[in-house]
Design a protein around this motif. Structure first.
Motif, PDB file in Angstrom:
ATOM      1  N   PRO A  76       0.795  -1.236   0.000  1.00 27.66           N
ATOM      2  CA  PRO A  76       0.000   0.000   0.000  1.00 27.66           C
ATOM      3  C   PRO A  76       0.825   1.282   0.000  1.00 27.66           C
ATOM      4  N   LEU A  77       2.111   1.211   0.273  1.00 31.52           N
ATOM      5  CA  LEU A  77       2.940   2.412   0.299  1.00 31.52           C
ATOM      6  C   LEU A  77       3.355   2.803  -1.120  1.00 31.52           C
ATOM      7  N   PRO A  78       3.594   4.093  -1.393  1.00 30.09           N
ATOM      8  CA  PRO A  78       3.656   5.204  -0.439  1.00 30.09           C
ATOM      9  C   PRO A  78       2.273   5.652   0.040  1.00 30.09           C
ATOM     10  N   ALA A  79       2.254   6.119   1.271  1.00 32.50           N
ATOM     11  CA  ALA A  79       1.015   6.572   1.893  1.00 32.50           C
ATOM     12  C   ALA A  79       0.917   8.097   1.796  1.00 32.50           C
ATOM     13  N   HIS A  80      -0.222   8.588   2.203  1.00 28.32           N
ATOM     14  CA  HIS A  80      -0.463  10.029   2.100  1.00 28.32           C
ATOM     15  C   HIS A  80      -0.651  10.708   3.447  1.00 28.32           C
ATOM     16  N   ASP A  81      -0.699   9.942   4.526  1.00 30.39           N
ATOM     17  CA  ASP A  81      -0.827  10.561   5.846  1.00 30.39           C
ATOM     18  C   ASP A  81      -0.128   9.684   6.874  1.00 30.39           C
ATOM     19  N   PRO A  82       0.278  10.262   7.998  1.00 26.20           N
ATOM     20  CA  PRO A  82       1.036   9.509   9.006  1.00 26.20           C
ATOM     21  C   PRO A  82       0.282   8.309   9.558  1.00 26.20           C
ATOM     22  N   ALA A  83      -1.035   8.421   9.705  1.00 30.52           N
ATOM     23  CA  ALA A  83      -1.809   7.307  10.266  1.00 30.52           C
ATOM     24  C   ALA A  83      -1.738   6.085   9.350  1.00 30.52           C
ATOM     25  N   GLU A  84      -1.744   6.309   8.042  1.00 26.52           N
ATOM     26  CA  GLU A  84      -1.659   5.200   7.098  1.00 26.52           C
ATOM     27  C   GLU A  84      -0.280   4.534   7.180  1.00 26.52           C
ATOM     28  N   VAL A  85       0.767   5.345   7.293  1.00 28.36           N
ATOM     29  CA  VAL A  85       2.111   4.794   7.444  1.00 28.36           C
ATOM     30  C   VAL A  85       2.195   3.965   8.716  1.00 28.36           C
ATOM     31  N   ALA A  86       1.652   4.499   9.809  1.00 31.69           N
ATOM     32  CA  ALA A  86       1.684   3.780  11.081  1.00 31.69           C
ATOM     33  C   ALA A  86       0.971   2.445  10.976  1.00 31.69           C
ATOM     34  N   SER A  87      -0.176   2.435  10.315  1.00 31.71           N
ATOM     35  CA  SER A  87      -0.935   1.199  10.168  1.00 31.71           C
ATOM     36  C   SER A  87      -0.152   0.151   9.389  1.00 31.71           C
ATOM     37  N   VAL A  88       0.482   0.587   8.288  1.00 30.58           N
ATOM     38  CA  VAL A  88       1.255  -0.349   7.472  1.00 30.58           C
ATOM     39  C   VAL A  88       2.442  -0.898   8.247  1.00 30.58           C
ATOM     40  N   LEU A  89       3.164  -0.037   8.958  1.00 27.15           N
ATOM     41  CA  LEU A  89       4.348  -0.489   9.682  1.00 27.15           C
ATOM     42  C   LEU A  89       3.981  -1.392  10.858  1.00 27.15           C
ATOM     43  N   HIS A  90       2.906  -1.073  11.542  1.00 30.93           N
ATOM     44  CA  HIS A  90       2.453  -1.960  12.619  1.00 30.93           C
ATOM     45  C   HIS A  90       2.061  -3.328  12.059  1.00 30.93           C
ATOM     46  N   THR A  91       1.368  -3.312  10.942  1.00 30.81           N
ATOM     47  CA  THR A  91       0.978  -4.578  10.313  1.00 30.81           C
ATOM     48  C   THR A  91       2.205  -5.367   9.881  1.00 30.81           C
ATOM     49  N   LEU A  92       3.219  -4.665   9.375  1.00 36.23           N
ATOM     50  CA  LEU A  92       4.435  -5.339   8.934  1.00 36.23           C
ATOM     51  C   LEU A  92       5.101  -6.074  10.086  1.00 36.23           C
ATOM     52  N   VAL A  93       5.311  -5.402  11.211  1.00 37.22           N
ATOM     53  CA  VAL A  93       5.984  -6.080  12.321  1.00 37.22           C
ATOM     54  C   VAL A  93       5.103  -7.177  12.905  1.00 37.22           C
ATOM     55  N   ASP A  94       3.785  -6.984  12.893  1.00 34.39           N
ATOM     56  CA  ASP A  94       2.890  -8.033  13.387  1.00 34.39           C
ATOM     57  C   ASP A  94       3.002  -9.292  12.526  1.00 34.39           C
ATOM     58  N   ARG A  95       2.949  -9.115  11.213  1.00 37.89           N
ATOM     59  CA  ARG A  95       3.008 -10.268  10.307  1.00 37.89           C
ATOM     60  C   ARG A  95       4.382 -10.919  10.338  1.00 37.89           C
ATOM     61  N   TYR A  96       5.418 -10.106  10.436  1.00 35.80           N
ATOM     62  CA  TYR A  96       6.767 -10.676  10.487  1.00 35.80           C
ATOM     63  C   TYR A  96       6.968 -11.458  11.772  1.00 35.80           C
ATOM     64  N   LEU A  97       6.479 -10.915  12.877  1.00 38.94           N
ATOM     65  CA  LEU A  97       6.562 -11.630  14.149  1.00 38.94           C
ATOM     66  C   LEU A  97       5.790 -12.940  14.078  1.00 38.94           C
ATOM     67  N   ASP A  98       4.588 -12.905  13.527  1.00 44.14           N
ATOM     68  CA  ASP A  98       3.784 -14.117  13.404  1.00 44.14           C
ATOM     69  C   ASP A  98       4.488 -15.165  12.545  1.00 44.14           C
ATOM     70  N   MET A  99       5.090 -14.709  11.441  1.00 49.46           N
ATOM     71  CA  MET A  99       5.805 -15.640  10.577  1.00 49.46           C
ATOM     72  C   MET A  99       6.959 -16.306  11.318  1.00 49.46           C
ATOM     73  N   CYS A 100       7.690 -15.528  12.091  1.00 48.15           N
ATOM     74  CA  CYS A 100       8.829 -16.075  12.833  1.00 48.15           C
ATOM     75  C   CYS A 100       8.380 -16.972  13.982  1.00 48.15           C
ATOM     76  N   LEU A 101       7.278 -16.616  14.641  1.00 51.64           N
ATOM     77  CA  LEU A 101       6.760 -17.474  15.704  1.00 51.64           C
ATOM     78  C   LEU A 101       6.278 -18.809  15.146  1.00 51.64           C
ATOM     79  N   SER A 102       5.666 -18.768  13.977  1.00 52.97           N
ATOM     80  CA  SER A 102       5.178 -19.999  13.354  1.00 52.97           C
ATOM     81  C   SER A 102       6.298 -20.803  12.705  1.00 52.97           C
ATOM     82  N   ASN A 103       7.389 -20.119  12.347  1.00 49.91           N
ATOM     83  CA  ASN A 103       8.512 -20.774  11.665  1.00 49.91           C
ATOM     84  C   ASN A 103       9.828 -20.344  12.315  1.00 49.91           C
TER      85      ASN A 103
END
Length: 209
Positions: A76-103
């Motif tokens: 979804p990047l580039p984003a147009h407002d800080p809230a959108e950037v925050a949402s994407v980055l939070h989702t990124l670390v959440d998914r990466y953490l989940d991937m590492c916990l599962s694997n």
């Protein structure tokens, strides 16, 4: 290749991933793998070649999982407002953490590399790890240029800090017994997730999402 043969190949890659993650490339042998799985060593050589070729297949498979998370989340990047950037980055670390916990074997493979494992196989980091780091770094740089996140951070080290944090949490001594980073422990994910979000929020001065 028949369906049964494909299943055998997948089983070997999965089992080899666990062995390389546990003992490293240098501490793993094809003979030991064949004996543990009850497979004929000659069949493994026929399908995969030597240990180096099997290891490269394992790293490729592990990297596909990492690439899917990073590229898919940053789409979804580039984003147009800080809230959108925050949402994407939070989702990124959440998914990466989940991937590492599962694997957990995936970060374990790279930690072995950090310790000098498979030193005779160069450039794996340049081929697999660095492009994903650079992709995320460039997304942070773009957001900083557009005034959507803090502009006084080192985006390359920011990305690496997130990776180091997750890998250290899973395989280092970030948590001492009796509260180890057990994927089955209900506190494991939310505790680390909250820490990663806080790290992002404070370093990048992100808005609350």
């Amino acid at each position: 290749m028949t369906s049964a043969e494909e299943q055998q190949v997948e089983a070997v890659i999965e089992f080899a991933t666990r062995l390389f993650a546990a003992f490293g490339y240098d501490g793993t042998t094809l003979q030991g793998l064949a004996e543990a799985m009850g497979y004929d060593l000659e069949w493994i050589h026929t399908r995969f070649g030597d240990k180096r070729a099997l290891y490269l297949a394992v790293v490729e498979r592990a990297s596909q999982a990492q690439r899917a998370v990073v590229e898919g989340t940053l789409a979804p990047l580039p984003a147009h407002d800080p809230a959108e950037v925050a949402s994407v980055l939070h989702t990124l670390v959440d998914r990466y953490l989940d991937m590492c916990l599962s694997n957990p074997q995936i970060p374990a493979l790279w930690i072995h590399r950090w310790l000098g494992d498979a030193a005779d196989i160069p450039d794996l980091e340049q081929k697999y790890a660095v492009p994903l780091i650079n992709l995320t770094r460039d997304a942070l740089r773009s957001a900083a240029r557009n005034g959507l996140i803090a502009g006084d951070i080192d985006p390359d080290l920011m990305v690496r800090t997130l990776v180091w944090s997750v890998y250290g949490f899973l395989h280092g001594e970030a948590l001492a017994p009796p509260d180890p980073p057990d994927p089955d422990n209900p506190r494991t994910r939310p505790r680390m997730q909250a820490h990663l979000h806080q790290l992002l929020d404070r370093m990048l001065r992100l808005p609350e999402t």
